[in-house]
Design a protein around this motif. Structure first.
Motif, PDB file in Angstrom:
ATOM      1  N   LEU A  32     -85.270  24.627  80.156  1.00  0.00           N
ATOM      2  CA  LEU A  32     -83.887  24.209  79.968  1.00  0.00           C
ATOM      3  C   LEU A  32     -82.958  25.228  80.613  1.00  0.00           C
ATOM      4  O   LEU A  32     -83.221  26.421  80.582  1.00  0.00           O
ATOM      5  CB  LEU A  32     -83.548  24.122  78.476  1.00  0.00           C
ATOM      6  CG  LEU A  32     -84.388  23.169  77.649  1.00  0.00           C
ATOM      7  CD1 LEU A  32     -84.055  23.339  76.177  1.00  0.00           C
ATOM      8  CD2 LEU A  32     -84.160  21.748  78.088  1.00  0.00           C
ATOM      9  N   PHE A  33     -81.875  24.755  81.176  1.00  0.00           N
ATOM     10  CA  PHE A  33     -80.874  25.625  81.765  1.00  0.00           C
ATOM     11  C   PHE A  33     -79.529  25.318  81.127  1.00  0.00           C
ATOM     12  O   PHE A  33     -79.213  24.162  80.875  1.00  0.00           O
ATOM     13  CB  PHE A  33     -80.771  25.395  83.278  1.00  0.00           C
ATOM     14  CG  PHE A  33     -82.030  25.739  84.018  1.00  0.00           C
ATOM     15  CD1 PHE A  33     -82.245  27.038  84.461  1.00  0.00           C
ATOM     16  CD2 PHE A  33     -82.996  24.778  84.263  1.00  0.00           C
ATOM     17  CE1 PHE A  33     -83.410  27.362  85.138  1.00  0.00           C
ATOM     18  CE2 PHE A  33     -84.159  25.095  84.943  1.00  0.00           C
ATOM     19  CZ  PHE A  33     -84.364  26.392  85.375  1.00  0.00           C
ATOM     20  N   VAL A  34     -78.762  26.348  80.871  1.00  0.00           N
ATOM     21  CA  VAL A  34     -77.415  26.178  80.344  1.00  0.00           C
ATOM     22  C   VAL A  34     -76.464  26.748  81.384  1.00  0.00           C
ATOM     23  O   VAL A  34     -76.619  27.893  81.815  1.00  0.00           O
ATOM     24  CB  VAL A  34     -77.230  26.907  78.997  1.00  0.00           C
ATOM     25  CG1 VAL A  34     -75.807  26.784  78.518  1.00  0.00           C
ATOM     26  CG2 VAL A  34     -78.199  26.360  77.971  1.00  0.00           C
ATOM     27  N   ALA A  35     -75.503  25.963  81.787  1.00  0.00           N
ATOM     28  CA  ALA A  35     -74.528  26.397  82.789  1.00  0.00           C
ATOM     29  C   ALA A  35     -73.144  26.472  82.152  1.00  0.00           C
ATOM     30  O   ALA A  35     -72.808  25.657  81.299  1.00  0.00           O
ATOM     31  CB  ALA A  35     -74.512  25.412  83.953  1.00  0.00           C
ATOM     32  N   VAL A  36     -72.378  27.454  82.567  1.00  0.00           N
ATOM     33  CA  VAL A  36     -70.997  27.583  82.118  1.00  0.00           C
ATOM     34  C   VAL A  36     -70.112  27.795  83.334  1.00  0.00           C
ATOM     35  O   VAL A  36     -70.565  28.272  84.367  1.00  0.00           O
ATOM     36  CB  VAL A  36     -70.813  28.745  81.113  1.00  0.00           C
ATOM     37  CG1 VAL A  36     -71.592  28.507  79.852  1.00  0.00           C
ATOM     38  CG2 VAL A  36     -71.180  30.070  81.731  1.00  0.00           C
ATOM     39  N   VAL A  46     -68.336  30.075  73.595  1.00  0.00           N
ATOM     40  CA  VAL A  46     -69.446  30.053  74.564  1.00  0.00           C
ATOM     41  C   VAL A  46     -70.477  31.109  74.176  1.00  0.00           C
ATOM     42  O   VAL A  46     -71.684  30.854  74.189  1.00  0.00           O
ATOM     43  CB  VAL A  46     -68.929  30.271  76.001  1.00  0.00           C
ATOM     44  CG1 VAL A  46     -70.080  30.445  76.976  1.00  0.00           C
ATOM     45  CG2 VAL A  46     -68.039  29.113  76.434  1.00  0.00           C
ATOM     46  N   VAL A  49     -72.507  29.930  71.093  1.00  0.00           N
ATOM     47  CA  VAL A  49     -73.501  28.903  71.439  1.00  0.00           C
ATOM     48  C   VAL A  49     -74.674  29.531  72.181  1.00  0.00           C
ATOM     49  O   VAL A  49     -75.835  29.238  71.900  1.00  0.00           O
ATOM     50  CB  VAL A  49     -72.860  27.770  72.268  1.00  0.00           C
ATOM     51  CG1 VAL A  49     -73.910  26.844  72.840  1.00  0.00           C
ATOM     52  CG2 VAL A  49     -71.863  26.995  71.431  1.00  0.00           C
ATOM     53  N   ARG A  50     -74.385  30.411  73.121  1.00  0.00           N
ATOM     54  CA  ARG A  50     -75.451  31.069  73.886  1.00  0.00           C
ATOM     55  C   ARG A  50     -76.374  31.865  72.963  1.00  0.00           C
ATOM     56  O   ARG A  50     -77.594  31.755  73.031  1.00  0.00           O
ATOM     57  CB  ARG A  50     -74.848  31.998  74.938  1.00  0.00           C
ATOM     58  CG  ARG A  50     -75.884  32.718  75.774  1.00  0.00           C
ATOM     59  CD  ARG A  50     -75.219  33.709  76.744  1.00  0.00           C
ATOM     60  NE  ARG A  50     -76.193  34.346  77.577  1.00  0.00           N
ATOM     61  CZ  ARG A  50     -76.939  35.397  77.209  1.00  0.00           C
ATOM     62  NH1 ARG A  50     -76.811  35.913  76.003  1.00  0.00           N
ATOM     63  NH2 ARG A  50     -77.817  35.924  78.036  1.00  0.00           N
ATOM     64  N   LEU A  53     -78.496  29.482  70.818  1.00  0.00           N
ATOM     65  CA  LEU A  53     -79.561  28.852  71.608  1.00  0.00           C
ATOM     66  C   LEU A  53     -80.704  29.831  71.873  1.00  0.00           C
ATOM     67  O   LEU A  53     -81.881  29.477  71.754  1.00  0.00           O
ATOM     68  CB  LEU A  53     -79.013  28.330  72.933  1.00  0.00           C
ATOM     69  CG  LEU A  53     -78.196  27.050  72.854  1.00  0.00           C
ATOM     70  CD1 LEU A  53     -77.536  26.766  74.200  1.00  0.00           C
ATOM     71  CD2 LEU A  53     -79.067  25.870  72.446  1.00  0.00           C
TER      72      LEU A  53
END
Length: 60
Positions: A32-36, A46, A49-50, A53
């Motif tokens: 999974l990748f999370v982008a901001v 942010v 949440v990071r 996760l």
């Protein structure tokens, strides 16, 4: 036939609704990748949440 992560079909495998056809030595990765957006790293939401996760990902 499909490839599914065990956590998505464990109940169906246990009940016999699905049948595992093949055991593999190395299971496929579920990356999974999370982008901001640039500049949002300083946003407290942010960061929260990071952090959450990353904590939960250790249990996956």
């Amino acid at each position: 036939m499909t490839v599914l992560p065990t956590y998505l079909c464990a109940a169906e495998l246990a009940s016999g609704h699905l049948v595992k056809l093949l055991d593999v030595e190395v299971p496929p990765l579920n990356t999974l990748f999370v982008a901001v957006r640039p500049g949002t790293e300083e946003n407290p939401g942010v960061g929260t949440v990071r952090t959450r996760l990353l904590m939960q990902a250790r249990l996956w």
